[in-house]
Enzyme design. Sequence first.
Site, PDB file in Angstrom:
ATOM      1  N   TYR A 137     -13.503  -1.673  46.628  1.00 58.63           N
ATOM      2  CA  TYR A 137     -12.000  -1.326  47.595  1.00 58.63           C
ATOM      3  C   TYR A 137     -12.545  -0.143  46.430  1.00 58.63           C
ATOM      4  O   TYR A 137     -11.349   1.209  47.035  1.00 58.63           O
ATOM      5  CB  TYR A 137     -11.015  -2.282  47.013  1.00 58.63           C
ATOM      6  CG  TYR A 137     -10.809  -2.938  48.412  1.00 58.63           C
ATOM      7  CD1 TYR A 137     -11.779  -3.353  48.059  1.00 58.63           C
ATOM      8  CD2 TYR A 137      -9.442  -3.411  48.409  1.00 58.63           C
ATOM      9  CE1 TYR A 137     -11.742  -5.359  49.171  1.00 58.63           C
ATOM     10  CE2 TYR A 137      -9.376  -3.719  49.406  1.00 58.63           C
ATOM     11  CZ  TYR A 137     -10.067  -5.150  49.498  1.00 58.63           C
ATOM     12  OH  TYR A 137     -10.258  -5.730  50.952  1.00 58.63           O
ATOM     13  N   LYS A 192     -22.452 -10.608  42.178  1.00 55.14           N
ATOM     14  CA  LYS A 192     -24.349 -11.340  42.703  1.00 55.14           C
ATOM     15  C   LYS A 192     -24.860 -10.534  42.256  1.00 55.14           C
ATOM     16  O   LYS A 192     -25.710  -9.360  42.295  1.00 55.14           O
ATOM     17  CB  LYS A 192     -23.648 -10.520  43.916  1.00 55.14           C
ATOM     18  CG  LYS A 192     -25.007 -10.491  44.814  1.00 55.14           C
ATOM     19  CD  LYS A 192     -25.326 -11.890  45.752  1.00 55.14           C
ATOM     20  CE  LYS A 192     -26.049 -12.026  46.541  1.00 55.14           C
ATOM     21  NZ  LYS A 192     -27.036 -13.569  46.568  1.00 55.14           N
ATOM     22  N   ASP A 224     -22.341 -16.174  46.963  1.00 58.15           N
ATOM     23  CA  ASP A 224     -22.518 -17.076  48.484  1.00 58.15           C
ATOM     24  C   ASP A 224     -22.495 -18.050  47.814  1.00 58.15           C
ATOM     25  O   ASP A 224     -21.867 -19.190  48.392  1.00 58.15           O
ATOM     26  CB  ASP A 224     -24.097 -16.535  49.186  1.00 58.15           C
ATOM     27  CG  ASP A 224     -25.418 -16.660  47.715  1.00 58.15           C
ATOM     28  OD1 ASP A 224     -24.757 -16.637  46.597  1.00 58.15           O
ATOM     29  OD2 ASP A 224     -26.182 -16.073  47.759  1.00 58.15           O
ATOM     30  N   ASP A 248     -11.452 -10.884  47.322  1.00 59.69           N
ATOM     31  CA  ASP A 248     -10.639 -11.080  48.938  1.00 59.69           C
ATOM     32  C   ASP A 248     -11.245 -11.934  49.826  1.00 59.69           C
ATOM     33  O   ASP A 248     -10.637 -13.051  50.210  1.00 59.69           O
ATOM     34  CB  ASP A 248     -10.665  -9.737  49.430  1.00 59.69           C
ATOM     35  CG  ASP A 248     -10.009  -9.377  50.284  1.00 59.69           C
ATOM     36  OD1 ASP A 248      -8.725 -10.278  50.398  1.00 59.69           O
ATOM     37  OD2 ASP A 248     -10.627  -9.150  51.416  1.00 59.69           O
ATOM     38  N   ASP A 252      -9.429 -16.125  51.205  1.00 58.49           N
ATOM     39  CA  ASP A 252      -9.377 -16.503  52.464  1.00 58.49           C
ATOM     40  C   ASP A 252      -9.723 -17.801  52.431  1.00 58.49           C
ATOM     41  O   ASP A 252      -9.162 -18.565  52.991  1.00 58.49           O
ATOM     42  CB  ASP A 252      -9.563 -15.817  54.225  1.00 58.49           C
ATOM     43  CG  ASP A 252      -8.153 -14.888  53.574  1.00 58.49           C
ATOM     44  OD1 ASP A 252      -8.094 -14.131  52.861  1.00 58.49           O
ATOM     45  OD2 ASP A 252      -8.365 -14.013  54.389  1.00 58.49           O
TER      46      ASP A 252
END
Length: 359
Positions: A137, A192, A224, A248, A252
């Site tokens: 971001y 990652k 992942d 982020d 969700d």
Amino acid sequence: MNSYKIAVVDGDGIGPEVCAATIKVIDEVIKGARSIEWDHVAGGAQNYLDTGVALPDETVERCRSADAILLGAAGLPGVLYPDGTEAGQDTTLQLRFELDLYANLRPIKLYEGVKTPLEGRPNINYVIVRENSEGLYASRGGGNVLRGETASDTMLITRKGVERIVRQAAELSLQRNGAPLDGKKRVTICDKSNVLRSFAFFRSVADEVLADYPEIEVDYALVDALSMYLVTRPSYYDVIVAENMFGDIISDLGAATIGGLGMADSSEIGESHALFQASHGSAPDIAGKGVANPIATILSGASMLEWLGGRSDDSLLTESAFAIRSAVEAALAEGDGLTKDLGGQAGTQDCVDAIVRRL
Ligand code: IPM
Ligand code: MN
């Protein structure tokens, strides 16, 4: 009597409704024992359409001088800058950058009475600690599109940024009761690092910080694999620390396991400022219909009181935060607080009434 000024960015869509619900609950729990001034300030995608800016300078200044910030939701699909990104997102993003709100705390907790799509109804109670000031971001507004052929955004990871967010995660784990599965205090580093150097750096700095906390188990998860584990064994998690974009996304995912985004509250905290808003967006499809689930914002409001109470040494605020959480818990467990998204019948106002009745 202590007095507080809260800047309120109502924003777009359901933003004004969920803010009004939260203000009502807070005013009811405080009952005049403190003076709280709610300073409504402009911002959002509609404000961009009306004035050409999503976040006016005056709003930034009034947020800066307030004791805390409550935000409804900002952004409307289709209200875009010429570069194709959403203008309304700058309401939140610029406040994060301007006020250095680097720690985004996102509790993922399955409440009694709320359905989960997961089999066997696991005990879910973890917190995502999302780095909120850098990562991918950091490139917001600064990416490049060249000759209509290539596009790039740069991910920024700094030692300072990783150190301070991992410290937050560790301190939070110390205050909690551990993972529901085994009671262990555990910080999971989500990255990652098998593929990108920036994430290998993130992991190595996180390791250095966590070496100061021998009482905490350090756990490593590639994003992942973690996305799978949050579905298959969510009760293993206590605190998860993640780079901005990964945080982020998994927020969700986590929200989906505890009844949806209507249940996902969030606190965005810096050294001297803090903003409280749900993880969800402005849901323009249901705006103005009186059906929005206000719980994520109400729980964010409770976190605001807890944060303010801690900073101002005002135990009435801290107690009020706990009172709101218990009232929400009871309203969900007994069913009258369940809105349509949670499979219940309550409209926004019914949900607020159910909470207020129990304060
Ligand atoms: C969130 C939202 C924001 C984000 C938007 C509103 C900028 O999705 O807080 O999770 O992408 O961080
Ligand atoms: Mn999000």
